[in-house]
Design a protein around this motif. Sequence first.
Motif, short mmCIF file in Angstrom:
data_model
loop_
_atom_site.label_atom_id
_atom_site.label_comp_id
_atom_site.label_asym_id
_atom_site.label_seq_id
_atom_site.Cartn_x
_atom_site.Cartn_y
_atom_site.Cartn_z
N TYR A 3 -41.81 -50.91 -71.38
CA TYR A 3 -40.49 -50.45 -70.95
C TYR A 3 -39.44 -51.13 -71.80
O TYR A 3 -39.29 -52.35 -71.77
CB TYR A 3 -40.26 -50.76 -69.47
CG TYR A 3 -38.91 -50.33 -68.97
CD1 TYR A 3 -38.62 -48.98 -68.81
CD2 TYR A 3 -37.92 -51.25 -68.70
CE1 TYR A 3 -37.37 -48.56 -68.37
CE2 TYR A 3 -36.67 -50.85 -68.26
CZ TYR A 3 -36.40 -49.50 -68.10
OH TYR A 3 -35.17 -49.10 -67.68
N LYS A 4 -38.72 -50.34 -72.59
CA LYS A 4 -37.65 -50.83 -73.47
C LYS A 4 -38.14 -51.99 -74.35
O LYS A 4 -37.47 -52.99 -74.52
CB LYS A 4 -36.42 -51.24 -72.67
CG LYS A 4 -35.74 -50.08 -71.96
CD LYS A 4 -34.45 -50.51 -71.29
CE LYS A 4 -33.81 -49.30 -70.63
NZ LYS A 4 -32.55 -49.64 -69.98
N ILE A 41 -40.11 -38.85 -62.14
CA ILE A 41 -39.17 -39.25 -63.19
C ILE A 41 -39.58 -40.60 -63.78
O ILE A 41 -39.55 -40.78 -65.00
CB ILE A 41 -37.72 -39.29 -62.64
CG1 ILE A 41 -37.25 -37.86 -62.36
CG2 ILE A 41 -36.78 -39.99 -63.62
CD1 ILE A 41 -35.94 -37.79 -61.59
N ASN A 42 -39.97 -41.53 -62.93
CA ASN A 42 -40.44 -42.82 -63.43
C ASN A 42 -41.66 -42.66 -64.32
O ASN A 42 -41.77 -43.29 -65.37
CB ASN A 42 -40.75 -43.78 -62.27
CG ASN A 42 -39.50 -44.32 -61.63
OD1 ASN A 42 -38.46 -44.43 -62.28
ND2 ASN A 42 -39.59 -44.66 -60.37
N TYR A 43 -42.61 -41.83 -63.90
CA TYR A 43 -43.80 -41.57 -64.71
C TYR A 43 -43.42 -40.99 -66.07
O TYR A 43 -43.99 -41.35 -67.09
CB TYR A 43 -44.75 -40.62 -64.00
CG TYR A 43 -45.49 -41.21 -62.82
CD1 TYR A 43 -45.46 -42.57 -62.53
CD2 TYR A 43 -46.24 -40.39 -61.99
CE1 TYR A 43 -46.15 -43.09 -61.45
CE2 TYR A 43 -46.94 -40.91 -60.91
CZ TYR A 43 -46.90 -42.25 -60.65
OH TYR A 43 -47.59 -42.76 -59.59
N LEU A 44 -42.45 -40.08 -66.08
CA LEU A 44 -42.00 -39.49 -67.35
C LEU A 44 -41.39 -40.55 -68.25
O LEU A 44 -41.66 -40.58 -69.45
CB LEU A 44 -40.99 -38.37 -67.09
CG LEU A 44 -41.55 -37.08 -66.56
CD1 LEU A 44 -40.42 -36.12 -66.20
CD2 LEU A 44 -42.50 -36.43 -67.55
N LYS A 45 -40.57 -41.40 -67.69
CA LYS A 45 -39.90 -42.41 -68.50
C LYS A 45 -40.88 -43.39 -69.13
O LYS A 45 -40.78 -43.70 -70.31
CB LYS A 45 -38.85 -43.16 -67.68
CG LYS A 45 -37.63 -42.31 -67.40
CD LYS A 45 -36.59 -43.07 -66.61
CE LYS A 45 -35.38 -42.20 -66.37
NZ LYS A 45 -34.35 -42.91 -65.60
N VAL A 46 -41.84 -43.87 -68.36
CA VAL A 46 -42.76 -44.86 -68.92
C VAL A 46 -43.79 -44.23 -69.84
O VAL A 46 -44.29 -44.87 -70.76
CB VAL A 46 -43.47 -45.70 -67.83
CG1 VAL A 46 -42.47 -46.48 -67.03
CG2 VAL A 46 -44.36 -44.87 -66.96
N SER A 47 -44.11 -42.94 -69.63
CA SER A 47 -45.10 -42.28 -70.48
C SER A 47 -44.46 -41.63 -71.70
O SER A 47 -45.15 -41.22 -72.61
CB SER A 47 -45.85 -41.21 -69.69
OG SER A 47 -44.99 -40.13 -69.36
N GLN A 48 -43.13 -41.50 -71.69
CA GLN A 48 -42.37 -40.83 -72.74
C GLN A 48 -42.72 -39.34 -72.85
O GLN A 48 -42.50 -38.72 -73.88
CB GLN A 48 -42.53 -41.54 -74.08
CG GLN A 48 -42.01 -42.95 -74.04
CD GLN A 48 -42.15 -43.69 -75.34
OE1 GLN A 48 -42.83 -43.25 -76.26
NE2 GLN A 48 -41.49 -44.83 -75.44
N LYS A 50 -42.10 -35.36 -71.43
CA LYS A 50 -40.86 -34.64 -71.15
C LYS A 50 -40.93 -33.75 -69.91
O LYS A 50 -39.90 -33.32 -69.40
CB LYS A 50 -40.49 -33.76 -72.35
CG LYS A 50 -40.32 -34.52 -73.65
CD LYS A 50 -39.10 -35.38 -73.63
CE LYS A 50 -38.93 -36.06 -74.97
NZ LYS A 50 -38.37 -37.38 -74.84
N LEU A 69 -37.15 -33.98 -68.71
CA LEU A 69 -36.25 -35.02 -69.24
C LEU A 69 -35.89 -34.69 -70.67
O LEU A 69 -36.59 -34.11 -71.40
CB LEU A 69 -36.91 -36.39 -69.20
CG LEU A 69 -37.08 -37.02 -67.83
CD1 LEU A 69 -37.62 -38.43 -67.96
CD2 LEU A 69 -35.79 -37.06 -67.05
#
Length: 69
Positions: A3-4, A41-48, A50, A69
């Motif tokens: 993450y980041k 949404i969290n799953y999308l963010k950490v997996s990158q 869309k 996303l």
Amino acid sequence: MNYKGIILPHHFYADFVVLGKIILEVKAVSAISDEFVAQAINYLKVSQNKLALIVNFGEHKLTYKRIVL
């Protein structure tokens, strides 16, 4: 989990990942709640990825939400 640029010691487990690109969450509940949307949404963010689909078999007819996303 990255993450980041920071490696976190947590893991996420989506119900399914289709073609390595689509998060698919399968539910059997009376309605798709905001909690399930936030989880996707969290799953999308950490997996990158869309696209996430939440598919619910718990209502009288099949319902779903698409999150992009």
